[in-house]
Design a protein around this motif. Sequence first.
Motif, PDB file in Angstrom:
ATOM      1  N   LEU A   1       0.823  -1.198   0.000  1.00 32.31           N
ATOM      2  CA  LEU A   1       0.000   0.000   0.000  1.00 32.31           C
ATOM      3  C   LEU A   1       0.858   1.249   0.000  1.00 32.31           C
ATOM      4  O   LEU A   1       0.511   2.249  -0.629  1.00 32.31           O
ATOM      5  CB  LEU A   1      -0.938  -0.008   1.211  1.00 32.31           C
ATOM      6  CG  LEU A   1      -2.049   1.043   1.197  1.00 32.31           C
ATOM      7  CD1 LEU A   1      -2.902   0.907  -0.048  1.00 32.31           C
ATOM      8  CD2 LEU A   1      -2.906   0.953   2.444  1.00 32.31           C
ATOM      9  N   ALA A   2       1.979   1.226   0.702  1.00 33.47           N
ATOM     10  CA  ALA A   2       2.869   2.387   0.710  1.00 33.47           C
ATOM     11  C   ALA A   2       3.400   2.673  -0.687  1.00 33.47           C
ATOM     12  O   ALA A   2       3.432   3.822  -1.127  1.00 33.47           O
ATOM     13  CB  ALA A   2       4.026   2.155   1.688  1.00 33.47           C
ATOM     14  N   PHE A   3       3.807   1.630  -1.395  1.00 30.45           N
ATOM     15  CA  PHE A   3       4.322   1.839  -2.747  1.00 30.45           C
ATOM     16  C   PHE A   3       3.208   2.245  -3.702  1.00 30.45           C
ATOM     17  O   PHE A   3       3.394   3.111  -4.560  1.00 30.45           O
ATOM     18  CB  PHE A   3       5.012   0.587  -3.257  1.00 30.45           C
ATOM     19  CG  PHE A   3       5.779   0.821  -4.531  1.00 30.45           C
ATOM     20  CD1 PHE A   3       7.076   1.279  -4.490  1.00 30.45           C
ATOM     21  CD2 PHE A   3       5.186   0.591  -5.757  1.00 30.45           C
ATOM     22  CE1 PHE A   3       7.790   1.505  -5.664  1.00 30.45           C
ATOM     23  CE2 PHE A   3       5.881   0.809  -6.930  1.00 30.45           C
ATOM     24  CZ  PHE A   3       7.186   1.269  -6.876  1.00 30.45           C
ATOM     25  N   GLY A   4       2.044   1.615  -3.583  1.00 28.27           N
ATOM     26  CA  GLY A   4       0.929   1.985  -4.455  1.00 28.27           C
ATOM     27  C   GLY A   4       0.524   3.432  -4.286  1.00 28.27           C
ATOM     28  O   GLY A   4       0.196   4.121  -5.253  1.00 28.27           O
ATOM     29  N   ASN A   5       0.543   3.932  -3.048  1.00 26.75           N
ATOM     30  CA  ASN A   5       0.193   5.326  -2.806  1.00 26.75           C
ATOM     31  C   ASN A   5       1.321   6.275  -3.175  1.00 26.75           C
ATOM     32  O   ASN A   5       1.077   7.411  -3.593  1.00 26.75           O
ATOM     33  CB  ASN A   5      -0.168   5.532  -1.326  1.00 26.75           C
ATOM     34  CG  ASN A   5      -1.507   4.902  -0.969  1.00 26.75           C
ATOM     35  OD1 ASN A   5      -2.315   4.613  -1.840  1.00 26.75           O
ATOM     36  ND2 ASN A   5      -1.730   4.676   0.312  1.00 26.75           N
TER      37      ASN A   5
ATOM     38  N   GLY B   1       3.862   4.804   4.041  1.00 22.00           N
ATOM     39  CA  GLY B   1       3.873   5.429   2.732  1.00 22.00           C
ATOM     40  C   GLY B   1       4.624   6.740   2.711  1.00 22.00           C
ATOM     41  O   GLY B   1       5.385   7.024   1.787  1.00 22.00           O
ATOM     42  N   ILE B   2       4.437   7.564   3.734  1.00 29.22           N
ATOM     43  CA  ILE B   2       5.080   8.867   3.724  1.00 29.22           C
ATOM     44  C   ILE B   2       6.565   8.743   4.057  1.00 29.22           C
ATOM     45  O   ILE B   2       7.384   9.543   3.602  1.00 29.22           O
ATOM     46  CB  ILE B   2       4.361   9.823   4.694  1.00 29.22           C
ATOM     47  CG1 ILE B   2       4.558  11.275   4.243  1.00 29.22           C
ATOM     48  CG2 ILE B   2       4.805   9.643   6.125  1.00 29.22           C
ATOM     49  CD1 ILE B   2       3.909  11.588   2.932  1.00 29.22           C
ATOM     50  N   ILE B   3       6.950   7.749   4.852  1.00 21.79           N
ATOM     51  CA  ILE B   3       8.382   7.485   5.063  1.00 21.79           C
ATOM     52  C   ILE B   3       9.019   7.058   3.745  1.00 21.79           C
ATOM     53  O   ILE B   3      10.121   7.499   3.387  1.00 21.79           O
ATOM     54  CB  ILE B   3       8.574   6.404   6.143  1.00 21.79           C
ATOM     55  CG1 ILE B   3       8.112   6.917   7.506  1.00 21.79           C
ATOM     56  CG2 ILE B   3      10.038   5.973   6.238  1.00 21.79           C
ATOM     57  CD1 ILE B   3       8.143   5.867   8.599  1.00 21.79           C
ATOM     58  N   PHE B   4       8.307   6.217   3.013  1.00 21.60           N
ATOM     59  CA  PHE B   4       8.790   5.796   1.696  1.00 21.60           C
ATOM     60  C   PHE B   4       8.955   6.997   0.773  1.00 21.60           C
ATOM     61  O   PHE B   4       9.992   7.158   0.106  1.00 21.60           O
ATOM     62  CB  PHE B   4       7.799   4.787   1.109  1.00 21.60           C
ATOM     63  CG  PHE B   4       8.147   4.306  -0.268  1.00 21.60           C
ATOM     64  CD1 PHE B   4       8.995   3.234  -0.439  1.00 21.60           C
ATOM     65  CD2 PHE B   4       7.620   4.923  -1.389  1.00 21.60           C
ATOM     66  CE1 PHE B   4       9.322   2.784  -1.711  1.00 21.60           C
ATOM     67  CE2 PHE B   4       7.935   4.488  -2.660  1.00 21.60           C
ATOM     68  CZ  PHE B   4       8.789   3.410  -2.814  1.00 21.60           C
ATOM     69  N   ASN B   5       7.936   7.858   0.707  1.00 14.96           N
ATOM     70  CA  ASN B   5       8.014   9.030  -0.171  1.00 14.96           C
ATOM     71  C   ASN B   5       9.195   9.916   0.190  1.00 14.96           C
ATOM     72  O   ASN B   5       9.925  10.400  -0.682  1.00 14.96           O
ATOM     73  CB  ASN B   5       6.724   9.836  -0.076  1.00 14.96           C
ATOM     74  CG  ASN B   5       5.539   9.103  -0.670  1.00 14.96           C
ATOM     75  OD1 ASN B   5       5.697   8.041  -1.269  1.00 14.96           O
ATOM     76  ND2 ASN B   5       4.363   9.649  -0.492  1.00 14.96           N
ATOM     77  N   MET B   6       9.375  10.154   1.476  1.00 20.10           N
ATOM     78  CA  MET B   6      10.387  11.113   1.909  1.00 20.10           C
ATOM     79  C   MET B   6      11.799  10.567   1.709  1.00 20.10           C
ATOM     80  O   MET B   6      12.650  11.221   1.093  1.00 20.10           O
ATOM     81  CB  MET B   6      10.155  11.478   3.381  1.00 20.10           C
ATOM     82  CG  MET B   6      11.048  12.587   3.893  1.00 20.10           C
ATOM     83  SD  MET B   6      10.486  13.208   5.486  1.00 20.10           S
ATOM     84  CE  MET B   6       8.940  13.980   5.025  1.00 20.10           C
ATOM     85  N   LEU B   7      12.064   9.377   2.200  1.00 22.67           N
ATOM     86  CA  LEU B   7      13.420   8.835   2.138  1.00 22.67           C
ATOM     87  C   LEU B   7      13.794   8.384   0.734  1.00 22.67           C
ATOM     88  O   LEU B   7      14.867   8.728   0.225  1.00 22.67           O
ATOM     89  CB  LEU B   7      13.561   7.674   3.123  1.00 22.67           C
ATOM     90  CG  LEU B   7      13.503   8.043   4.606  1.00 22.67           C
ATOM     91  CD1 LEU B   7      13.537   6.789   5.475  1.00 22.67           C
ATOM     92  CD2 LEU B   7      14.646   8.969   4.978  1.00 22.67           C
TER      93      LEU B   7
END
Length: 584
Positions: A145-149, A494-500
């Motif tokens: 879900l983190a990657f999909g978002n 998801g937002i950790i993924f986006n940021m880093l």
Amino acid sequence: MAGGLLNVSWVLSLLCVLQMVETVSGARAPSAGAHISSQFPAAGVSQTSVVDCREVCGLNASDRCAFVRTNPDCRSDGGYLDYLEGIFCHFPARLLPLAITLYAFWLLYLFLILGVTAAKFFCPNLSAISTTLKLSHNVAGVTFLAFGNGAPDIFSALVAFSDPRTAGLAFGALFGAGVLVTTVVAGGIAILRPFTAASRPFLRDIIFYMAAVLLIFTALYCGRVTLAWALGYLGFYAFYVVTVVLCTWIYQRQRRRSLVCSMPATPEILSDSEEERMSSNTNSYDYGEEYRPLLLYPETTAQILVQALNPLDYRKWRTKPMYWRVLKVFKLPVEFLLLLTVPVMDPDKEDRNWKRPLNCLHLVISPLFLTLTLQSGAYGVYEIGGLFPVWAVVVIAGTALAAVTFFATSNSEPPRFHWLFAFLGFLTSALWINAAATEVVNILRSLGVVFRLSNTVLGLTLLAWGNSIGDVFSDFTLARQGYPRMAFSACFGGIIFNMLVGVGLGCLLQISRSHMEVKLEPDGLLVWILAGTLGLSLVCSLVLVPLQCFQLSRVYGCCLLLLYLTFLVVALLTEFGVIHLKTV
């Protein structure tokens, strides 16, 4: 577990390849976040020749069409429709209110498309994948879900980091999305379905997120990102994923040991087991309810195909109120196209939603849809060697695979490889969401040009909300269907993924091209307000949630929404000069 992680890596790698193809081509990914750099000069155009697109409303009506067609700042590289050209070239000036009204209705219909796709196709396939791989809700939330978002925002950040003038804007967009997701989306989940958060996963996610914000804040303060820092961001996210998987494995081992020893479960373990049972049994939604056959006699292949493609249940139609029928009429075209292009696997059903003729048809149509969706169809019509188009190759290969599958399977029993359709459905539905979100943001940007909104106001309101459309629909749908923990984990994961990954990979690619460290130029005080608000929201959650014994109530959700409204007011007042903040 090793096999499950291998499958996870395979899907993530496939998604990365699909989006990276668009990024390498110099265009923006088809996503809501792909328009971060739309307010800046295009490559190869001198800055003196670019005029702010919002100036079009100050020109004579006869000059507006030529202006939007020739000005690089008015171009939209992503999406299928050019909304600015439609307003100023195809509608007379006196019919501008009519054009805006039509755009507003189209915007609402795009929201409807997003809702249907997330509710009946994206989330069911996500649940099927996590069940097939035996992933916990927390692990599924920080991976699939983190990657999909986050994939659209990640690859739009790659484009933004390719220009030093937009690097600071990329940071602002990532911080702004973080504020929105951790306040509005997380608060909305708590309001829709109050639940008890698992203490250790919550503390783990919040601490990792605070560390990520601190790392990005340090880069902004130093004004540069070196190769070591870029690799450090990527390594830190990999460490976060490994920590999530390891913690889940330890928890499951402790639970099995407690069951074998017949020891009383701890409150957290009991809460987790109850939540799993509620999610899988009590609150599960039968996604195929509308498409079940009315009669229970053996059906022919043609009948199975017709029933599977029928989005309307006539029995339900007769019992529903008028407003439901009107809304269903608008949904029917979308649901039919989604049924035709997106396979859905349901592991809770006896046949796992296996429809042989339709699933074989999916093997042809779904890859074709993926090809025509990438770069708004540019790759689909590309001719190999100037003779054979790519879409024809995809159709031939898909037809051959569909024929083999059709003759090697039966209508009554799903094949052993049926679980692969969940991955195909997840990827296809994610691109449906991305394509619809791209059109949403194009409309929002066009309305911002018409109403002459500044870049800051547009980023804080229309673009920020547009960038989080996928998060909102996916996470809210999961919460309503009984998976609030997975949705809440996706807010942080998801937002950790986006940021880093967004900052790390974006800076890494820029360093590899220029062989120089990335210089950062923060866009005024607003970036610092964004970073401060994000840090404040995380600190408040870290303090308040444990004080409530990890009960996420509607009061907590309302407090998060109030925090976002306060941030929005302060940011706007600061932008318009009403509030003056002294810089050090």
